[in-house]
Design a protein around this motif. Structure first.
Motif, PDB file in Angstrom:
ATOM      1  N   ARG A  48     -17.030   4.073  -4.203  1.00 31.07           N
ATOM      2  CA  ARG A  48     -15.659   4.253  -4.681  1.00 31.07           C
ATOM      3  C   ARG A  48     -15.580   4.153  -6.204  1.00 31.07           C
ATOM      4  NH1 ARG A  48     -11.754   1.944   0.219  1.00 31.07           N
ATOM      5  NH2 ARG A  48     -12.269   3.722   1.568  1.00 31.07           N
ATOM      6  N   VAL A  90       0.860  -1.179   0.000  1.00 26.40           N
ATOM      7  CA  VAL A  90       0.000   0.000   0.000  1.00 26.40           C
ATOM      8  C   VAL A  90       0.901   1.235   0.000  1.00 26.40           C
ATOM      9  CG1 VAL A  90      -1.845   1.231   1.186  1.00 26.40           C
ATOM     10  CG2 VAL A  90      -1.732  -1.281   1.311  1.00 26.40           C
ATOM     11  N   GLN A 143      -1.398   3.229 -10.824  1.00 25.16           N
ATOM     12  CA  GLN A 143      -2.854   3.248 -10.966  1.00 25.16           C
ATOM     13  C   GLN A 143      -3.295   3.764 -12.332  1.00 25.16           C
ATOM     14  OE1 GLN A 143      -1.146   5.133  -8.799  1.00 25.16           O
ATOM     15  NE2 GLN A 143      -1.736   7.278  -9.038  1.00 25.16           N
ATOM     16  N   GLN A 177      -7.943  -0.538   1.945  1.00 25.50           N
ATOM     17  CA  GLN A 177      -7.104   0.661   1.980  1.00 25.50           C
ATOM     18  C   GLN A 177      -7.981   1.848   1.610  1.00 25.50           C
ATOM     19  OE1 GLN A 177      -4.373  -1.265  -0.987  1.00 25.50           O
ATOM     20  NE2 GLN A 177      -4.356   0.779  -1.875  1.00 25.50           N
ATOM     21  N   THR A 178      -7.535   3.032   1.996  1.00 21.60           N
ATOM     22  CA  THR A 178      -8.398   4.207   1.892  1.00 21.60           C
ATOM     23  C   THR A 178      -8.269   4.933   0.567  1.00 21.60           C
ATOM     24  OG1 THR A 178      -6.679   5.583   2.915  1.00 21.60           O
ATOM     25  CG2 THR A 178      -8.311   4.574   4.381  1.00 21.60           C
ATOM     26  N   HIS A 179      -7.412   4.469  -0.316  1.00 22.07           N
ATOM     27  CA  HIS A 179      -7.122   5.218  -1.546  1.00 22.07           C
ATOM     28  C   HIS A 179      -6.727   4.253  -2.652  1.00 22.07           C
ATOM     29  CE1 HIS A 179      -2.826   4.377  -1.035  1.00 22.07           C
ATOM     30  NE2 HIS A 179      -3.097   4.485   0.252  1.00 22.07           N
ATOM     31  N   PHE A 180      -6.713   4.768  -3.854  1.00 24.04           N
ATOM     32  CA  PHE A 180      -6.263   3.993  -5.015  1.00 24.04           C
ATOM     33  C   PHE A 180      -5.039   4.695  -5.605  1.00 24.04           C
ATOM     34  CE2 PHE A 180      -7.217   2.728  -9.654  1.00 24.04           C
ATOM     35  CZ  PHE A 180      -6.400   1.620  -9.568  1.00 24.04           C
ATOM     36  N   THR A 181      -3.974   4.710  -4.804  1.00 28.24           N
ATOM     37  CA  THR A 181      -2.696   5.274  -5.207  1.00 28.24           C
ATOM     38  C   THR A 181      -1.655   4.171  -5.120  1.00 28.24           C
ATOM     39  OG1 THR A 181      -3.297   7.425  -4.266  1.00 28.24           O
ATOM     40  CG2 THR A 181      -0.965   7.057  -4.726  1.00 28.24           C
ATOM     41  N   TRP A 203      -8.897  -1.577  -2.768  1.00 22.56           N
ATOM     42  CA  TRP A 203      -9.562  -0.284  -2.502  1.00 22.56           C
ATOM     43  C   TRP A 203     -11.081  -0.446  -2.514  1.00 22.56           C
ATOM     44  CZ3 TRP A 203     -11.552   3.472  -6.434  1.00 22.56           C
ATOM     45  CH2 TRP A 203     -11.927   4.692  -5.845  1.00 22.56           C
TER      46      TRP A 203
END
Length: 395
Positions: A383, A44, A353, A343-347, A338
């Motif tokens: 999301r 992550v 990404q 996890q809190t983000h898609f980075t 995600w």
């Protein structure tokens, strides 16, 4: 009322998609698997780090280790610091070693947890590697560091070796040195060029059958130092052929993200159990972990029909995630984490990404729903709508 959203269709237009609403399968607690199953786990990224994402990596250690604990809780082992974690594709060796250390520490708190860690040569300046001896020294450096932590080795395919080796004999020389020194049996790693173009011609030949012969010769020379071999060629017939030729007790760890269900179930060939079935070391198990665990539990209880009923619907999703260019599969794996709230983000490390299109993500969403893999459907819809809005699709 069913959840729905507008998704891009193949025609380039938008179409309303209504979720199936089927609850994800839950693994039965306490079922011991009759296959060894490693999930090659992703890392992550830290989206708040002040770095240049294409040039530097920053890891959210808490979220990364939390995901490994999630995998352990499902009975899955972790294949650490592999290509799913963007090893050599954004994740450098010092960060990989720290990842291995933290993963091994986390496993100490979980009875029976398995961790096997990638050992390679990716810390070498490939332009400075001139000989097979340089490659050997590179492997030895990483071996020593991982074994000092008490880690089990996955001897990864080496881009440097693929570059400097002139014949199968060069591969045999390198692996003879490495296996002779290993403190415990290792997992060998044969990654096809669809996953990494720099590995074309591995084992000294572009002919897969000739390459297989060399790999088998290496294993036959050190059968007690080889736990198994993971091959990722996306060719089930070649995996089965090699599986049947392995020395007794040496496992075939399937890395075939297209045909894993069939290969794990096995064909019962021969009197040696490992000749008739594959164990698993798979990137897709990161994305489908609950289903993988439930299916393996059913298989261990002798319920092959239930095994296929659970795992079969995940195969179309996996084939989509691993579609060419296959090396971009990691984007789909992280996207699933995600969507499911892990996890809190898609980075991603390296800005990966961005390697897949909105069309790809839309189809992934549909296939994940069809495979009963959306753990929190309302969250997944929110999301997905966020991603759509980022691409200019509102409503």
């Amino acid at each position: 009322m069913a959840l729905s959203l507008n998704l891009p269709a193949a025609s380039g237009t938008l179409a309303t998609y209504a979720l199936r609403g089927t609850a994800p399968v839950k693994p039965e607690a306490g079922v011991a698997f009759n296959r060894i199953a490693y999930s090659a786990a992703h890392v992550v990224a830290d989206p708040l780090a002040a770095i240049d994402p294409w040039l530097q990596s920053a890891v959210d250690w808490d979220a990364t280790i939390a995901y490994r604990r999630h995998l352990f809780s499902l009975g899955l082992g972790v294949a650490e610091a592999m290509d799913t974690a963007q090893r050599g594709m954004g994740l450098d060796w010092p960060t990989s070693l720290e990842l291995i250390r933290r993963s091994l520490d986390a496993a100490k708190d979980v009875p029976g947890a398995r961790v096997a860690s990638g050992c390679g040569t990716d810390h070498l300046d490939i332009d400075a590697v001139k000989s097979v001896d340089d490659v050997i020294r590179g492997y030895e450096e990483q071996m020593a560091a991982i074994e000092a932590l008490g880690g089990k080795l996955i001897v990864m395919a080496s881009r440097a070796l693929a570059r400097v080796a002139k014949s199968p004999a060069d591969y045999e020389r390198v692996y003879d040195r490495i296996l002779s020194q290993a403190k415990q049996p290792v997992v060998l790693h044969w990654l096809g060029d669809m996953f990494d173009p720099a590995l074309a011609g591995y084992w000294g030949s572009k002919d897969a059958d000739a390459a297989m012969d060399t790999a088998l010769d290496v294993i036959a020379a050190h059968p007690h130092k080889v736990d198994g071999i993971k091959i990722s060629l996306l060719d089930k017939d070649k995996e089965i052929a090699m599986r049947r030729r392995l020395p007794p007790g040496v496992r075939m760890y399937t890395g075939d993200d297209f045909n894993y269900a069939e290969l794990i179930a096995g064909d019962g060939f021969g009197s040696e159990p490992t000749h008739g079935q594959s164990d698993a070391l798979l990137g897709i198990f990161d994305a489908i972990a609950p289903a993988a665990s439930a299916a393996l539990g059913a298989l261990a209880q002798g319920n092959t029909e239930k095994f296929h009923a659970i795992l079969g619907p995940t195969v179309p999703l996996s084939r989509h995630i691993f579609a060419a260019p296959t090396r971009f599969y990691k984007t789909g794996v992280v996207f699933m984490a995600w969507l499911n709230g892990h996890q809190t983000h898609f980075t991603m490390v390296g800005g990966q990404q961005s390697t897949r299109s909105l069309q790809h993500f839309a189809e992934l969403f549909r296939l994940a729903d069809a495979a009963n893999l959306l753990e929190q459907p309302e969250l997944a819809v929110r999301r997905m709508k966020t991603l759509l809005a980022l691409h200019g699709v509102e409503g």
